[in-house]
Design a protein around this motif. Sequence first.
Motif, PDB file in Angstrom:
ATOM      1  N   ALA A 150       0.847  -1.205   0.000  1.00  0.00           N
ATOM      2  CA  ALA A 150       0.000   0.000   0.000  1.00  0.00           C
ATOM      3  C   ALA A 150       0.882   1.254   0.000  1.00  0.00           C
ATOM      4  CB  ALA A 150      -0.930  -0.020   1.204  1.00  0.00           C
ATOM      5  N   HIS A 151       1.973   1.234   0.771  1.00  0.00           N
ATOM      6  CA  HIS A 151       2.870   2.399   0.805  1.00  0.00           C
ATOM      7  C   HIS A 151       3.512   2.619  -0.566  1.00  0.00           C
ATOM      8  CE1 HIS A 151       3.256   1.629   5.386  1.00  0.00           C
ATOM      9  NE2 HIS A 151       2.166   2.299   5.077  1.00  0.00           N
ATOM     10  N   GLN A 152       3.819   1.507  -1.234  1.00  0.00           N
ATOM     11  CA  GLN A 152       4.416   1.634  -2.579  1.00  0.00           C
ATOM     12  C   GLN A 152       3.458   2.291  -3.551  1.00  0.00           C
ATOM     13  OE1 GLN A 152       5.590  -2.107  -4.157  1.00  0.00           O
ATOM     14  NE2 GLN A 152       7.759  -1.586  -3.957  1.00  0.00           N
ATOM     15  N   LEU A 153       2.162   1.953  -3.398  1.00  0.00           N
ATOM     16  CA  LEU A 153       1.166   2.553  -4.290  1.00  0.00           C
ATOM     17  C   LEU A 153       1.114   4.066  -4.055  1.00  0.00           C
ATOM     18  CD1 LEU A 153      -1.082   2.136  -6.416  1.00  0.00           C
ATOM     19  CD2 LEU A 153      -2.700   1.820  -4.549  1.00  0.00           C
ATOM     20  N   VAL A 154       1.210   4.458  -2.764  1.00  0.00           N
ATOM     21  CA  VAL A 154       1.222   5.889  -2.440  1.00  0.00           C
ATOM     22  C   VAL A 154       2.430   6.554  -3.114  1.00  0.00           C
ATOM     23  CG1 VAL A 154       1.556   7.535  -0.538  1.00  0.00           C
ATOM     24  CG2 VAL A 154      -0.055   5.629  -0.281  1.00  0.00           C
ATOM     25  N   GLU A 155       3.587   5.887  -3.055  1.00  0.00           N
ATOM     26  CA  GLU A 155       4.794   6.468  -3.681  1.00  0.00           C
ATOM     27  C   GLU A 155       4.607   6.632  -5.188  1.00  0.00           C
ATOM     28  OE1 GLU A 155       8.169   4.043  -2.540  1.00  0.00           O
ATOM     29  OE2 GLU A 155       7.652   4.357  -0.430  1.00  0.00           O
ATOM     30  N   THR A 156       3.970   5.627  -5.811  1.00  0.00           N
ATOM     31  CA  THR A 156       3.755   5.713  -7.269  1.00  0.00           C
ATOM     32  C   THR A 156       2.880   6.922  -7.593  1.00  0.00           C
ATOM     33  OG1 THR A 156       3.689   3.322  -7.245  1.00  0.00           O
ATOM     34  CG2 THR A 156       3.043   4.360  -9.298  1.00  0.00           C
ATOM     35  N   PRO A 167      -5.029   5.510 -12.946  1.00  0.00           N
ATOM     36  CA  PRO A 167      -4.664   4.717 -11.764  1.00  0.00           C
ATOM     37  C   PRO A 167      -4.583   3.210 -12.009  1.00  0.00           C
ATOM     38  CG  PRO A 167      -6.957   5.422 -11.621  1.00  0.00           C
ATOM     39  CD  PRO A 167      -6.405   6.025 -12.873  1.00  0.00           C
ATOM     40  N   LEU A 168      -5.146   2.743 -13.142  1.00  0.00           N
ATOM     41  CA  LEU A 168      -5.293   1.294 -13.329  1.00  0.00           C
ATOM     42  C   LEU A 168      -3.977   0.506 -13.281  1.00  0.00           C
ATOM     43  CD1 LEU A 168      -7.115  -1.142 -13.826  1.00  0.00           C
ATOM     44  CD2 LEU A 168      -6.917  -0.713 -16.267  1.00  0.00           C
ATOM     45  N   PRO A 169      -2.922   0.911 -14.060  1.00  0.00           N
ATOM     46  CA  PRO A 169      -1.716   0.074 -14.036  1.00  0.00           C
ATOM     47  C   PRO A 169      -1.118  -0.053 -12.637  1.00  0.00           C
ATOM     48  CG  PRO A 169      -1.594   1.704 -15.797  1.00  0.00           C
ATOM     49  CD  PRO A 169      -2.815   2.025 -14.999  1.00  0.00           C
ATOM     50  N   SER A 170      -1.069   1.069 -11.885  1.00  0.00           N
ATOM     51  CA  SER A 170      -0.433   0.953 -10.559  1.00  0.00           C
ATOM     52  C   SER A 170      -1.322   0.169  -9.588  1.00  0.00           C
ATOM     53  CB  SER A 170      -0.056   2.322  -9.995  1.00  0.00           C
ATOM     54  OG  SER A 170      -0.992   3.282 -10.340  1.00  0.00           O
ATOM     55  N   ILE A 171      -2.642   0.288  -9.718  1.00  0.00           N
ATOM     56  CA  ILE A 171      -3.533  -0.507  -8.855  1.00  0.00           C
ATOM     57  C   ILE A 171      -3.325  -1.991  -9.160  1.00  0.00           C
ATOM     58  CG2 ILE A 171      -5.941  -1.168  -8.471  1.00  0.00           C
ATOM     59  CD1 ILE A 171      -6.749   1.700  -8.760  1.00  0.00           C
ATOM     60  N   ASN A 172      -3.329  -2.346 -10.442  1.00  0.00           N
ATOM     61  CA  ASN A 172      -3.151  -3.760 -10.800  1.00  0.00           C
ATOM     62  C   ASN A 172      -1.809  -4.292 -10.335  1.00  0.00           C
ATOM     63  OD1 ASN A 172      -5.617  -4.302 -11.811  1.00  0.00           O
ATOM     64  ND2 ASN A 172      -5.053  -4.162 -13.968  1.00  0.00           N
ATOM     65  N   GLN A 308     -10.632   0.776  -8.644  1.00  0.00           N
ATOM     66  CA  GLN A 308     -10.811   1.795  -9.699  1.00  0.00           C
ATOM     67  C   GLN A 308     -12.102   2.567  -9.442  1.00  0.00           C
ATOM     68  OE1 GLN A 308     -10.464  -0.751 -13.272  1.00  0.00           O
ATOM     69  NE2 GLN A 308      -9.855   1.162 -14.227  1.00  0.00           N
ATOM     70  N   TRP A 309     -13.184   1.809  -9.146  1.00  0.00           N
ATOM     71  CA  TRP A 309     -14.469   2.472  -8.858  1.00  0.00           C
ATOM     72  C   TRP A 309     -14.344   3.355  -7.630  1.00  0.00           C
ATOM     73  CZ3 TRP A 309     -17.797   3.076 -12.421  1.00  0.00           C
ATOM     74  CH2 TRP A 309     -18.087   2.083 -13.346  1.00  0.00           C
ATOM     75  N   ALA A 310     -13.600   2.847  -6.632  1.00  0.00           N
ATOM     76  CA  ALA A 310     -13.475   3.604  -5.382  1.00  0.00           C
ATOM     77  C   ALA A 310     -12.869   4.981  -5.670  1.00  0.00           C
ATOM     78  CB  ALA A 310     -12.609   2.824  -4.392  1.00  0.00           C
ATOM     79  N   LEU A 311     -11.797   5.003  -6.471  1.00  0.00           N
ATOM     80  CA  LEU A 311     -11.140   6.281  -6.749  1.00  0.00           C
ATOM     81  C   LEU A 311     -12.041   7.177  -7.607  1.00  0.00           C
ATOM     82  CD1 LEU A 311      -7.437   5.185  -7.321  1.00  0.00           C
ATOM     83  CD2 LEU A 311      -8.666   5.628  -5.206  1.00  0.00           C
ATOM     84  N   LEU A 312     -12.693   6.549  -8.575  1.00  0.00           N
ATOM     85  CA  LEU A 312     -13.589   7.335  -9.447  1.00  0.00           C
ATOM     86  C   LEU A 312     -14.695   8.001  -8.617  1.00  0.00           C
ATOM     87  CD1 LEU A 312     -14.894   6.332 -12.900  1.00  0.00           C
ATOM     88  CD2 LEU A 312     -16.534   7.069 -11.209  1.00  0.00           C
ATOM     89  N   LEU A 313     -15.261   7.238  -7.682  1.00  0.00           N
ATOM     90  CA  LEU A 313     -16.362   7.806  -6.890  1.00  0.00           C
ATOM     91  C   LEU A 313     -15.863   8.885  -5.930  1.00  0.00           C
ATOM     92  CD1 LEU A 313     -18.470   4.583  -6.236  1.00  0.00           C
ATOM     93  CD2 LEU A 313     -19.132   6.553  -7.609  1.00  0.00           C
ATOM     94  N   MET A 314     -14.638   8.706  -5.398  1.00  0.00           N
ATOM     95  CA  MET A 314     -14.112   9.725  -4.491  1.00  0.00           C
ATOM     96  C   MET A 314     -13.875  11.046  -5.229  1.00  0.00           C
ATOM     97  SD  MET A 314     -14.229   8.583  -1.503  1.00  0.00           S
ATOM     98  CE  MET A 314     -15.713   7.852  -2.085  1.00  0.00           C
ATOM     99  N   PRO A 481     -11.536   3.803 -18.974  1.00  0.00           N
ATOM    100  CA  PRO A 481     -10.264   4.411 -18.553  1.00  0.00           C
ATOM    101  C   PRO A 481     -10.456   5.879 -18.174  1.00  0.00           C
ATOM    102  CG  PRO A 481      -9.971   3.161 -20.565  1.00  0.00           C
ATOM    103  CD  PRO A 481     -11.448   3.179 -20.285  1.00  0.00           C
ATOM    104  N   PHE A 482      -9.854   6.293 -17.073  1.00  0.00           N
ATOM    105  CA  PHE A 482      -9.963   7.695 -16.658  1.00  0.00           C
ATOM    106  C   PHE A 482      -8.670   8.136 -15.992  1.00  0.00           C
ATOM    107  CE2 PHE A 482     -10.285   7.231 -12.019  1.00  0.00           C
ATOM    108  CZ  PHE A 482     -10.658   5.905 -11.881  1.00  0.00           C
TER     109      PHE A 482
END
Length: 493
Positions: A150-156, A167-172, A308-314, A481-482
């Motif tokens: 999770a911390h790595q995702l924040v760094e990305t 956000p899709l490639p880094s989430i995957n 992906q949905w979570a980020l889109l809705l936020m 894609p967004f």
Amino acid sequence: MAEIWEVLTTVLVGFLILDFLKLLWSSRNYPPGPLPLPLIGGLWRIGTKLSEDAFTKLSKQYGDIYTVWLWHQPVVVISGFHAVKESLINCSQDFADRPLSSFLLKICKGKGISFSNGHNWKEQRRFTINALRMLGLGKTAMESKLEEVAHQLVETFARAKEQPIDPLPSINNSICNMICLLSFGFRLPPEDAKFQMILEYVNNYSKFGGSTFLLFYELFPWLVKHLPGPHQKIQASVQIGMSIVKEESEKHSQDLALRQPEDFLDLYLLQIEKKQSDPNSTFDHENMAVCIMEFFVAGTESTGSFLQWALLLMVTYPDIQDKVYREMETVLGSSDSICYEDRWKLPYTQAVLHEILRSKYVLIGTPRRTVNNVNVCGLSIPKGTLIFVDFRSVLLDPKQWESPEEFNPNHFLDKEGNFMKREGFLPFGAGARVCVAENLARMESFLLFTNLLRSFKLQLPEGVKELNQEPLVGLALHPKPFKLCAVPRCRSS
Ligand code: HEM
């Protein structure tokens, strides 16, 4: 010449009439549904491309349990909370089987969990649930490793420096790495060749799983298996997946006797050893490989789409995003880290996560097959019938939810603002086949979501007014894609 055409036309029309009568005769044994026509069955009501609400429209017309014919194959669709509870929960064992189609038999060979039945399924499922419990729950070494991802995702996200990112490639990458950790005990940098192969495997599987080509494969396997097409790619991908698991299992076996088991592969190798004198044991290297490959497909697609949905809705609801952030700040204060246990102190955040999964349910439905003749809600369904459970209709059931079509976290909050569980919340399925990794999926989603929201304010890129919420229908329901901008939060600490 004209006579030949006349004869051919008469034969064809005769064949169609006979086929139609045969379909009508067979359909009297099944719940009602769209009229089955020769060659196309009930597909005229659905079309060849599945839309998100195709089943909602049908259930409005035919009720909660209805039959759609795919040529000569009846498929009974179960929708709405009441019918799903009556069937999958109250008659759990009657609905426990999965249909094993030509494609699935070729790929999984009746092994693993998702697409196996009977003794094999029971043993693999029971073992996997126990193994995941041992590895995934509580404040274990596994949880801290997941926190690192999770911390790595924040760094990305931080590296994008507030510029618009997809956000899709880094989430995957993060989710695939969480499954790598769980299965093999390590994570890999995204550029690693092995990691790329795993991602490609997942990608090929998902694309094919949601394609029209799969439908043709299932209807005419004897023809399609000889043709070029995406199914050939999948078979090559499966071979690669198998060889990765084999390579890792050889490495793990070398020193397993000298250390504690640390991941799923370790636990499975020990189980094979423990059960080797049991003639009925299904624990072998092939089952192990299929289980692990299933984790990658089932885990990446579902959790990835959910996030992906979570980020889109936020981004779409900035006031809800701010409320989640403020709750985390108030409760966790200056503490830098957030762990899964913290969820109990964060009722609003919990409610938001649940509401995302409810309102943007990621799987279109799951297939089952009846083990016995069964009677539900006054309708009889013969043994061996293909069942399609429309879980989405449960999550949007107007009898269960105050405003089903709206994104409304209050669905999961009582009057005092406490988090409240809801009976109709079944995104992980129900009954004998409920998701084996529900707890792991909840933990992954919580850690990735809260770490991102504590670190960034997510917002629309300049000039973009809103994000499209129409889903792309595949194996899972993804957003189109967004891009979003992640602006670092200046925390009060
Ligand atoms: C947000 C994330 C997830 C959602 C919404 C989800 C949902 C589901 C659903 C609806 C089913 C079918 C249940 C049924 O037929 O009643 C299922 C089954 C399954 N899921 Fe998940 N899942 C998620 C994450 C995961 C993860 C992370 C893994 C593995 C690491 C996983 C592994 C499986 C397996 C192996 C099955 C088959 C169970 C069986 O047939 O007995 N899932 N999941």
